[in-house]
Design an enzyme around this catalytic site. Structure first.
Site, PDB file in Angstrom:
ATOM      1  N   ASP A  86       0.877  -1.173   0.000  1.00 27.52           N
ATOM      2  CA  ASP A  86       0.000   0.000   0.000  1.00 27.52           C
ATOM      3  C   ASP A  86       0.910   1.217   0.000  1.00 27.52           C
ATOM      4  O   ASP A  86       1.555   1.521   1.009  1.00 27.52           O
ATOM      5  CB  ASP A  86      -0.907  -0.009   1.230  1.00 27.52           C
ATOM      6  CG  ASP A  86      -1.873   1.176   1.271  1.00 27.52           C
ATOM      7  OD1 ASP A  86      -1.667   2.164   0.531  1.00 27.52           O
ATOM      8  OD2 ASP A  86      -2.831   1.130   2.072  1.00 27.52           O
ATOM      9  N   VAL A  87       0.991   1.908  -1.128  1.00 29.42           N
ATOM     10  CA  VAL A  87       1.981   2.978  -1.262  1.00 29.42           C
ATOM     11  C   VAL A  87       1.716   4.160  -0.343  1.00 29.42           C
ATOM     12  O   VAL A  87       2.601   5.003  -0.134  1.00 29.42           O
ATOM     13  CB  VAL A  87       2.092   3.471  -2.723  1.00 29.42           C
ATOM     14  CG1 VAL A  87       2.562   2.348  -3.632  1.00 29.42           C
ATOM     15  CG2 VAL A  87       0.776   4.077  -3.211  1.00 29.42           C
ATOM     16  N   ASN A 130       2.886   4.473 -10.613  1.00 34.20           N
ATOM     17  CA  ASN A 130       1.627   4.349 -11.332  1.00 34.20           C
ATOM     18  C   ASN A 130       0.411   4.194 -10.425  1.00 34.20           C
ATOM     19  O   ASN A 130      -0.711   4.446 -10.857  1.00 34.20           O
ATOM     20  CB  ASN A 130       1.734   3.151 -12.288  1.00 34.20           C
ATOM     21  CG  ASN A 130       0.423   2.767 -12.898  1.00 34.20           C
ATOM     22  OD1 ASN A 130      -0.123   3.476 -13.728  1.00 34.20           O
ATOM     23  ND2 ASN A 130      -0.108   1.612 -12.492  1.00 34.20           N
ATOM     24  N   TYR A 176      -8.792  14.379  -7.365  1.00 36.79           N
ATOM     25  CA  TYR A 176      -7.941  13.761  -8.371  1.00 36.79           C
ATOM     26  C   TYR A 176      -7.149  14.816  -9.144  1.00 36.79           C
ATOM     27  O   TYR A 176      -5.936  14.682  -9.334  1.00 36.79           O
ATOM     28  CB  TYR A 176      -8.808  12.950  -9.331  1.00 36.79           C
ATOM     29  CG  TYR A 176      -8.032  12.185 -10.374  1.00 36.79           C
ATOM     30  CD1 TYR A 176      -7.399  10.990 -10.052  1.00 36.79           C
ATOM     31  CD2 TYR A 176      -7.955  12.639 -11.688  1.00 36.79           C
ATOM     32  CE1 TYR A 176      -6.694  10.263 -11.014  1.00 36.79           C
ATOM     33  CE2 TYR A 176      -7.250  11.929 -12.648  1.00 36.79           C
ATOM     34  CZ  TYR A 176      -6.630  10.740 -12.307  1.00 36.79           C
ATOM     35  OH  TYR A 176      -5.929  10.044 -13.259  1.00 36.79           O
ATOM     36  N   LYS A 178      -3.002  15.438  -9.411  1.00 39.77           N
ATOM     37  CA  LYS A 178      -2.273  15.344 -10.677  1.00 39.77           C
ATOM     38  C   LYS A 178      -1.558  16.654 -11.016  1.00 39.77           C
ATOM     39  O   LYS A 178      -0.487  16.637 -11.633  1.00 39.77           O
ATOM     40  CB  LYS A 178      -3.220  14.912 -11.798  1.00 39.77           C
ATOM     41  CG  LYS A 178      -3.752  13.497 -11.622  1.00 39.77           C
ATOM     42  CD  LYS A 178      -2.625  12.481 -11.420  1.00 39.77           C
ATOM     43  CE  LYS A 178      -3.139  11.060 -11.314  1.00 39.77           C
ATOM     44  NZ  LYS A 178      -2.050  10.067 -11.157  1.00 39.77           N
TER      45      LYS A 178
END
Length: 261
Positions: free
Chosen positions: A70-71, A97, A166, A170
């Site tokens: 789990d990053v 990613n 989101y 980004k």
């Protein structure tokens, strides 16, 4: 002058890549492409079973390791890169990613704090944690250096309706990429970003059904084959460290991006 063969590091051995979010979609396609080009690939993702499916898609003879991760959790990221160091002793590529879109169709005033935090923790904090760990390993190894490729998005340039969390992550990814690129220069650590639009994966299946547009309408959007994304990442990955694709945009040709809104 000798030309480095596909999948070969500067010492003549196989190059080593870590791919996060490797259990499906873009991550799986990129991992398979790297393996096909002769890389050793470490698969990271939250679910062990989907990582094993990705490993199985590589066929016999693949040098692949699956590390459930789990990053967003520092301890998981530490364990991932410790496993890379123990197994291979070096790292040549990190493809950052892993990510989540979060709940769709929620207005700004209704977005739960918990949803905001989950998207930021996965997309931005997770990328930072993995990049930091990769940076430490690449800086210390001999020969020094390596490459980090961050998965941005078309949303790093232009948002979709009701995508606050989101889109914020980004846009933040672009700043992270630029800073890593600058700070990596003295150590031969190259960092670039690929901004992807409408690759055909489970996450984008809704594009075929119709998604909200800036003018309030619903519209079906075209998608592209995910292997075309993987080929682009592979091209970026296999450049010599003296060259870097700082930003690349690959998208379905007819998707509403240029002129969106």
């Amino acid at each position: 002058m000798d030309v480095m063969r596909s999948g070969e590091d500067q010492g003549g051995g196989r190059r080593v890549a870590v791919v996060t979010g490797a259990g499906s979609g873009i991550g799986r396609a990129v991992a398979v492409a790297l393996n096909g080009a002769g890389w050793s690939v470490v698969l990271a993702g939250r679910r062990a079973e989907t990582l094993e499916e990705t490993a199985g898609a590589m066929g016999p003879g693949a040098d692949v390791a699956a590390v459930p991760t789990d990053v967003s959790q520092p301890a998981d990221v530490d364990a991932l890169f410790a496993a890379v160091r123990e197994r291979y002793g070096r790292l040549d590529l990190l493809f950052n990613n892993a990510g989540t879109f979060g709940p769709g169709g929620i207005k700004v005033e209704d977005l739960p704090y918990s949803a905001w935090r989950k998207v930021l923790d996965t997309n931005l904090t997770g990328t930072f944690l993995c990049a930091q760990a990769a940076f430490r390993l690449m800086k210390a190894q001999d020969p020094q250096g390596g490459r980090i490729i961050n998965n941005g998005s078309i949303s790093a340039h232009a948002p979709r309706p009701d995508s606050l969390a989101y889109t914020a992550t980004k846009h933040g990814m672009t700043g992270l990429t630029k800073s890593l690129s600058l700070d990596g220069r003295p150590y031969r650590i190259a960092c670039g970003q690929i901004d992807i639009g409408n690759a055909a994966t489970d996450m984008t299946e809704r594009m075929r059904q119709g998604v909200p547009q800036a003018n309030g309408e619903l519209a079906v959007e075209p998608v592209m084959d995910v292997t075309d994304v993987a080929r682009t990442v592979l091209h970026m990955a296999e450049l010599p460290l003296e060259a870097n694709v700082q930003f690349a945009t690959v998208l379905a040709t007819a998707m509403p991006f240029v002129g969106r809104g």
